[in-house]
Design a protein around this motif. Structure first.
Motif, PDB file in Angstrom:
ATOM      1  N   GLY A  84      25.888 -34.549 -29.899  1.00  0.00           N
ATOM      2  CA  GLY A  84      26.761 -35.434 -30.666  1.00  0.00           C
ATOM      3  C   GLY A  84      26.377 -35.461 -32.124  1.00  0.00           C
ATOM      4  N   ASP A  85      26.117 -36.654 -32.629  1.00  0.00           N
ATOM      5  CA  ASP A  85      25.730 -36.786 -34.034  1.00  0.00           C
ATOM      6  C   ASP A  85      24.247 -37.102 -34.185  1.00  0.00           C
ATOM      7  OD1 ASP A  85      25.826 -39.319 -32.995  1.00  0.00           O
ATOM      8  OD2 ASP A  85      27.155 -40.149 -34.521  1.00  0.00           O
ATOM      9  N   GLN A  86      23.462 -36.828 -33.141  1.00  0.00           N
ATOM     10  CA  GLN A  86      22.017 -37.043 -33.230  1.00  0.00           C
ATOM     11  C   GLN A  86      21.419 -36.048 -34.223  1.00  0.00           C
ATOM     12  OE1 GLN A  86      19.636 -37.347 -29.688  1.00  0.00           O
ATOM     13  NE2 GLN A  86      21.352 -38.087 -28.473  1.00  0.00           N
ATOM     14  N   ALA A  87      20.471 -36.525 -34.980  1.00  0.00           N
ATOM     15  CA  ALA A  87      19.774 -35.651 -35.932  1.00  0.00           C
ATOM     16  C   ALA A  87      18.374 -35.390 -35.392  1.00  0.00           C
ATOM     17  CB  ALA A  87      19.703 -36.326 -37.287  1.00  0.00           C
ATOM     18  N   PHE A  88      18.057 -34.123 -35.221  1.00  0.00           N
ATOM     19  CA  PHE A  88      16.737 -33.724 -34.751  1.00  0.00           C
ATOM     20  C   PHE A  88      15.974 -33.135 -35.931  1.00  0.00           C
ATOM     21  CE2 PHE A  88      19.601 -33.250 -31.095  1.00  0.00           C
ATOM     22  CZ  PHE A  88      18.983 -34.118 -30.201  1.00  0.00           C
ATOM     23  N   ALA A  89      14.701 -33.477 -36.037  1.00  0.00           N
ATOM     24  CA  ALA A  89      13.900 -32.979 -37.158  1.00  0.00           C
ATOM     25  C   ALA A  89      12.544 -32.501 -36.663  1.00  0.00           C
ATOM     26  CB  ALA A  89      13.709 -34.083 -38.190  1.00  0.00           C
ATOM     27  N   SER A  90      12.073 -31.425 -37.258  1.00  0.00           N
ATOM     28  CA  SER A  90      10.732 -30.933 -36.939  1.00  0.00           C
ATOM     29  C   SER A  90       9.714 -32.018 -37.229  1.00  0.00           C
ATOM     30  CB  SER A  90      10.412 -29.696 -37.770  1.00  0.00           C
ATOM     31  OG  SER A  90      11.284 -28.640 -37.433  1.00  0.00           O
ATOM     32  N   GLY A  91       8.698 -32.105 -36.383  1.00  0.00           N
ATOM     33  CA  GLY A  91       7.654 -33.098 -36.557  1.00  0.00           C
ATOM     34  C   GLY A  91       7.918 -34.405 -35.841  1.00  0.00           C
ATOM     35  N   THR A  92       9.125 -34.577 -35.303  1.00  0.00           N
ATOM     36  CA  THR A  92       9.467 -35.790 -34.564  1.00  0.00           C
ATOM     37  C   THR A  92       8.885 -35.699 -33.158  1.00  0.00           C
ATOM     38  OG1 THR A  92      11.547 -35.949 -35.790  1.00  0.00           O
ATOM     39  CG2 THR A  92      11.374 -37.240 -33.759  1.00  0.00           C
ATOM     40  N   THR A  93       8.302 -36.773 -32.692  1.00  0.00           N
ATOM     41  CA  THR A  93       7.775 -36.817 -31.329  1.00  0.00           C
ATOM     42  C   THR A  93       8.861 -37.354 -30.415  1.00  0.00           C
ATOM     43  OG1 THR A  93       5.553 -37.212 -32.186  1.00  0.00           O
ATOM     44  CG2 THR A  93       5.927 -37.709 -29.864  1.00  0.00           C
ATOM     45  N   VAL A  94       9.106 -36.630 -29.313  1.00  0.00           N
ATOM     46  CA  VAL A  94      10.165 -37.010 -28.379  1.00  0.00           C
ATOM     47  C   VAL A  94       9.642 -37.033 -26.951  1.00  0.00           C
ATOM     48  CG1 VAL A  94      12.084 -36.131 -29.790  1.00  0.00           C
ATOM     49  CG2 VAL A  94      10.963 -34.610 -28.169  1.00  0.00           C
ATOM     50  N   SER A  95      10.370 -37.748 -26.131  1.00  0.00           N
ATOM     51  CA  SER A  95      10.174 -37.747 -24.681  1.00  0.00           C
ATOM     52  C   SER A  95      11.531 -37.409 -24.093  1.00  0.00           C
ATOM     53  CB  SER A  95       9.707 -39.133 -24.226  1.00  0.00           C
ATOM     54  OG  SER A  95       9.632 -39.174 -22.821  1.00  0.00           O
ATOM     55  N   LEU A  96      11.560 -36.462 -23.149  1.00  0.00           N
ATOM     56  CA  LEU A  96      12.850 -36.028 -22.633  1.00  0.00           C
ATOM     57  C   LEU A  96      12.812 -35.718 -21.143  1.00  0.00           C
ATOM     58  CD1 LEU A  96      12.800 -32.630 -22.305  1.00  0.00           C
ATOM     59  CD2 LEU A  96      12.643 -32.848 -24.770  1.00  0.00           C
ATOM     60  N   TYR A  97      14.000 -35.745 -20.547  1.00  0.00           N
ATOM     61  CA  TYR A  97      14.220 -35.332 -19.168  1.00  0.00           C
ATOM     62  C   TYR A  97      15.300 -34.268 -19.179  1.00  0.00           C
ATOM     63  CZ  TYR A  97      11.886 -39.679 -17.907  1.00  0.00           C
ATOM     64  OH  TYR A  97      10.976 -40.690 -17.782  1.00  0.00           O
ATOM     65  N   GLY A  98      15.166 -33.287 -18.321  1.00  0.00           N
ATOM     66  CA  GLY A  98      16.180 -32.254 -18.234  1.00  0.00           C
ATOM     67  C   GLY A  98      15.979 -31.404 -17.002  1.00  0.00           C
ATOM     68  N   THR A  99      16.868 -30.454 -16.848  1.00  0.00           N
ATOM     69  CA  THR A  99      16.843 -29.553 -15.702  1.00  0.00           C
ATOM     70  C   THR A  99      16.385 -28.176 -16.164  1.00  0.00           C
ATOM     71  OG1 THR A  99      18.717 -30.762 -14.789  1.00  0.00           O
ATOM     72  CG2 THR A  99      18.239 -28.626 -13.814  1.00  0.00           C
ATOM     73  N   VAL A 100      15.494 -27.576 -15.401  1.00  0.00           N
ATOM     74  CA  VAL A 100      14.976 -26.251 -15.735  1.00  0.00           C
ATOM     75  C   VAL A 100      16.027 -25.198 -15.399  1.00  0.00           C
ATOM     76  CG1 VAL A 100      13.179 -24.551 -15.236  1.00  0.00           C
ATOM     77  CG2 VAL A 100      12.609 -26.988 -15.277  1.00  0.00           C
ATOM     78  N   GLN A 101      16.194 -24.254 -16.295  1.00  0.00           N
ATOM     79  CA  GLN A 101      17.028 -23.087 -16.009  1.00  0.00           C
ATOM     80  C   GLN A 101      16.420 -21.887 -16.708  1.00  0.00           C
ATOM     81  OE1 GLN A 101      21.040 -23.702 -17.440  1.00  0.00           O
ATOM     82  NE2 GLN A 101      20.669 -22.552 -19.296  1.00  0.00           N
ATOM     83  N   THR A 102      16.746 -20.723 -16.204  1.00  0.00           N
ATOM     84  CA  THR A 102      16.283 -19.485 -16.822  1.00  0.00           C
ATOM     85  C   THR A 102      17.454 -18.886 -17.583  1.00  0.00           C
ATOM     86  OG1 THR A 102      14.706 -19.126 -15.032  1.00  0.00           O
ATOM     87  CG2 THR A 102      15.262 -17.222 -16.401  1.00  0.00           C
ATOM     88  N   TYR A 103      17.241 -18.631 -18.869  1.00  0.00           N
ATOM     89  CA  TYR A 103      18.274 -18.043 -19.718  1.00  0.00           C
ATOM     90  C   TYR A 103      17.691 -16.794 -20.351  1.00  0.00           C
ATOM     91  CZ  TYR A 103      21.688 -17.514 -23.475  1.00  0.00           C
ATOM     92  OH  TYR A 103      22.655 -17.022 -24.320  1.00  0.00           O
ATOM     93  N   ARG A 104      18.310 -15.676 -20.064  1.00  0.00           N
ATOM     94  CA  ARG A 104      17.849 -14.376 -20.579  1.00  0.00           C
ATOM     95  C   ARG A 104      16.372 -14.149 -20.278  1.00  0.00           C
ATOM     96  NH1 ARG A 104      21.049 -13.579 -26.328  1.00  0.00           N
ATOM     97  NH2 ARG A 104      23.110 -13.679 -25.401  1.00  0.00           N
ATOM     98  N   GLY A 105      15.980 -14.508 -19.054  1.00  0.00           N
ATOM     99  CA  GLY A 105      14.624 -14.243 -18.585  1.00  0.00           C
ATOM    100  C   GLY A 105      13.573 -15.233 -19.041  1.00  0.00           C
ATOM    101  N   LYS A 106      13.975 -16.283 -19.767  1.00  0.00           N
ATOM    102  CA  LYS A 106      13.013 -17.264 -20.272  1.00  0.00           C
ATOM    103  C   LYS A 106      13.381 -18.658 -19.775  1.00  0.00           C
ATOM    104  CE  LYS A 106      10.851 -18.982 -24.438  1.00  0.00           C
ATOM    105  NZ  LYS A 106      10.963 -19.211 -25.841  1.00  0.00           N
TER     106      LYS A 106
END
Length: 121
Positions: A84-106
């Protein structure tokens, strides 16, 4: 008007509806935390994982506004509908949840909801 069996059936139906509503409220209240495991390189595709760390790099993809984050050297994919309109910046500490997937072997973590990624202050 109603026989004994109909009254019992209606009471059971009401009891099940109440149980489902209460379970929904409880599950929403406790969140995803108890169901997620900590991310590792061995996490299987489709597994709900958690990860906390510092954003090392932010890349906004030119094809649709998706965002790719590098958090503790783990790739995190944030779809445009979630970012959406969230702004992500390097150096920001985050906590997240998500689902693992393999994309192009990674391996990567895919965020499913805007509530699944929070800045830690």
């Amino acid at each position: 008007m109603f026989g004994r069996q109909e009254r019992v059936a209606i009471l059971l139906l009401i009891a099940v509806a109440v149980a489902v509503i209460l379970a929904h409220i409880v599950l929403v209240h406790i969140g995803k935390g108890p169901f997620a495991s900590a991310y590792t390189d061995q996490s299987a595709d489709g597994t709900l994982v958690s990860l906390s760390g510092t954003i090392d790099q932010v890349t906004v993809l030119s094809n649709g506004g998706h965002v790719v984050l590098s958090v503790n050297n783990v790739t995190v994919f944030v779809p445009a509908t979630v970012a959406g309109d969230q702004a992500f910046a390097s150096g920001t500490t985050v906590s997240l949840y998500g689902t693992v997937q393999t994309y192009r072997g990674k391996k990567e973590i895919v965020i499913g909801s805007a509530d699944d990624i929070q800045e830690i202050r």
